[in-house]
Design a protein around this motif. Structure first.
Motif, mmCIF file in Angstrom:
data_model
loop_
_atom_site.group_PDB
_atom_site.id
_atom_site.type_symbol
_atom_site.label_atom_id
_atom_site.label_comp_id
_atom_site.label_asym_id
_atom_site.label_seq_id
_atom_site.Cartn_x
_atom_site.Cartn_y
_atom_site.Cartn_z
ATOM 1 N N PHE A 11 -0.492 33.380 16.062
ATOM 2 C CA PHE A 11 -0.330 32.101 15.376
ATOM 3 C C PHE A 11 -1.369 32.026 14.258
ATOM 4 N N SER A 12 -1.005 32.631 13.135
ATOM 5 C CA SER A 12 -1.968 32.810 12.034
ATOM 6 C C SER A 12 -1.905 31.623 11.063
ATOM 7 N N PHE A 13 -2.162 30.437 11.577
ATOM 8 C CA PHE A 13 -2.115 29.228 10.753
ATOM 9 C C PHE A 13 -3.057 29.329 9.551
ATOM 10 N N ASN A 60 6.392 25.457 9.671
ATOM 11 C CA ASN A 60 7.164 24.662 10.626
ATOM 12 C C ASN A 60 7.676 25.515 11.769
ATOM 13 N N SER A 61 8.159 26.727 11.441
ATOM 14 C CA SER A 61 8.643 27.638 12.471
ATOM 15 C C SER A 61 7.510 28.041 13.414
ATOM 16 N N MET A 62 6.340 28.373 12.847
ATOM 17 C CA MET A 62 5.201 28.767 13.661
ATOM 18 C C MET A 62 4.736 27.614 14.552
ATOM 19 N N TYR A 63 4.733 26.406 13.991
ATOM 20 C CA TYR A 63 4.335 25.213 14.750
ATOM 21 C C TYR A 63 5.274 24.993 15.936
ATOM 22 N N GLU A 64 6.583 25.110 15.720
ATOM 23 C CA GLU A 64 7.530 24.879 16.807
ATOM 24 C C GLU A 64 7.403 25.939 17.897
ATOM 25 N N ILE A 65 7.178 27.182 17.497
ATOM 26 C CA ILE A 65 6.967 28.245 18.497
ATOM 27 C C ILE A 65 5.667 27.996 19.264
ATOM 28 N N PHE A 66 4.625 27.532 18.559
ATOM 29 C CA PHE A 66 3.360 27.194 19.206
ATOM 30 C C PHE A 66 3.580 26.097 20.255
ATOM 31 N N ILE A 67 4.333 25.075 19.893
ATOM 32 C CA ILE A 67 4.620 23.997 20.849
ATOM 33 C C ILE A 67 5.342 24.557 22.074
ATOM 34 N N GLU A 68 6.333 25.408 21.831
ATOM 35 C CA GLU A 68 7.139 25.934 22.934
ATOM 36 C C GLU A 68 6.338 26.846 23.862
ATOM 37 N N HIS A 69 5.488 27.707 23.288
ATOM 38 C CA HIS A 69 4.837 28.737 24.091
ATOM 39 C C HIS A 69 3.414 28.388 24.534
ATOM 40 N N GLN A 82 5.295 15.449 18.439
ATOM 41 C CA GLN A 82 5.270 14.984 17.058
ATOM 42 C C GLN A 82 5.908 16.040 16.156
ATOM 43 N N ALA A 83 6.964 15.667 15.440
ATOM 44 C CA ALA A 83 7.743 16.636 14.664
ATOM 45 C C ALA A 83 6.943 17.234 13.509
ATOM 46 N N ILE A 84 6.224 16.412 12.770
ATOM 47 C CA ILE A 84 5.366 16.872 11.678
ATOM 48 C C ILE A 84 3.934 16.490 12.045
#
Length: 211
Positions: A11-13, A60-69, A82-84
């Motif tokens: 997760f290279s934010f 956004n894709s990385m954030y959603e994967i972070f939330i999931e995993h 929180q979506a954004i």
């Protein structure tokens, strides 16, 4: 308060923000401003760049994967999140949030008590001393402590009930971070309120998504 670690290579934010802002050393980011008030603390050009990034790019894709995993397994059930995420910068000699507050002040106390919303604090630079969030350890205790957190760590805490805010950043290092809210789906119900700046409804399909 609980602290978790994650893999910054997966997760290279930080790399995404370096590219978006065209700044390698993110803790040197700066913008000359008077001390922020609440109405102004989301108004800088870097905030605008981030929210464009969050909606239209890999972030956004990385954030959603972070939330999931990373986040969802903490609860072991379906969650509402929180979506954004909310973007923060503690510039040098300034503050990231314009006032000390409890999140529930901007909601409904009965709603806040029912949903039991959690806050997650995810810095993209090391957050420490006067460049980080300061929060009570118990509601109305007034014993404000810094939420120290390194890049690669995330803090789960209760911003709804604990008074929190920022001090003037005198560390010589800027802090860049996001924060977001999570609710167990079993506790979820929509709120009649909307977000402060955009008035986005506090409901799935508005402020929140579910996974």
């Amino acid at each position: 308060m609980k602290k978790y670690s994650y893999n910054i290579k997966q997760f290279s934010f930080q790399e995404l923000l370096r590219s978006a802002f065209d700044i390698y050393h993110l803790d040197r980011i700066n913008e000359s401003r008077e001390i922020f008030k609440r109405e102004e603390d989301q108004s800088t050009r870097y905030h605008k760049l981030f929210y464009e990034l969050a909606r239209t790019s890999k972030f956004n894709s990385m954030y959603e994967i972070f939330i999931e995993h990373i986040i969802k397994p903490i609860y072991n059930e379906q969650i509402v999140y929180q979506a954004i995420p909310t973007f923060r910068i503690a510039y040098l000699n300034n503050i990231a949030v314009g006032e000390f507050h409890k999140d529930k002040w901007y909601r409904n106390d009965k709603w806040a008590a029912f949903v039991k919303e959690d806050n997650f604090y995810l810095p993209f630079t090391d957050a420490f001393d006067t460049n980080t969030i300061w929060a009570e350890t118990k509601e109305d205790k007034g014993d404000f402590q810094p939420l120290n957190c390194k890049y690669g760590e995330i803090i789960q805490w209760n911003g709804s009930n604990l008074t929190h805010g920022n001090k003037i950043n005198e560390t010589g290092k800027a802090r860049i971070s996001i924060d977001f809210r999570v609710i167990k789906y079993s506790n979820y119900k929509p709120s009649e309120h909307g977000s402060i700046n955009m008035k986005t409804p506090f409901a799935i399909g508005g402020y929140y998504k579910t996974i």
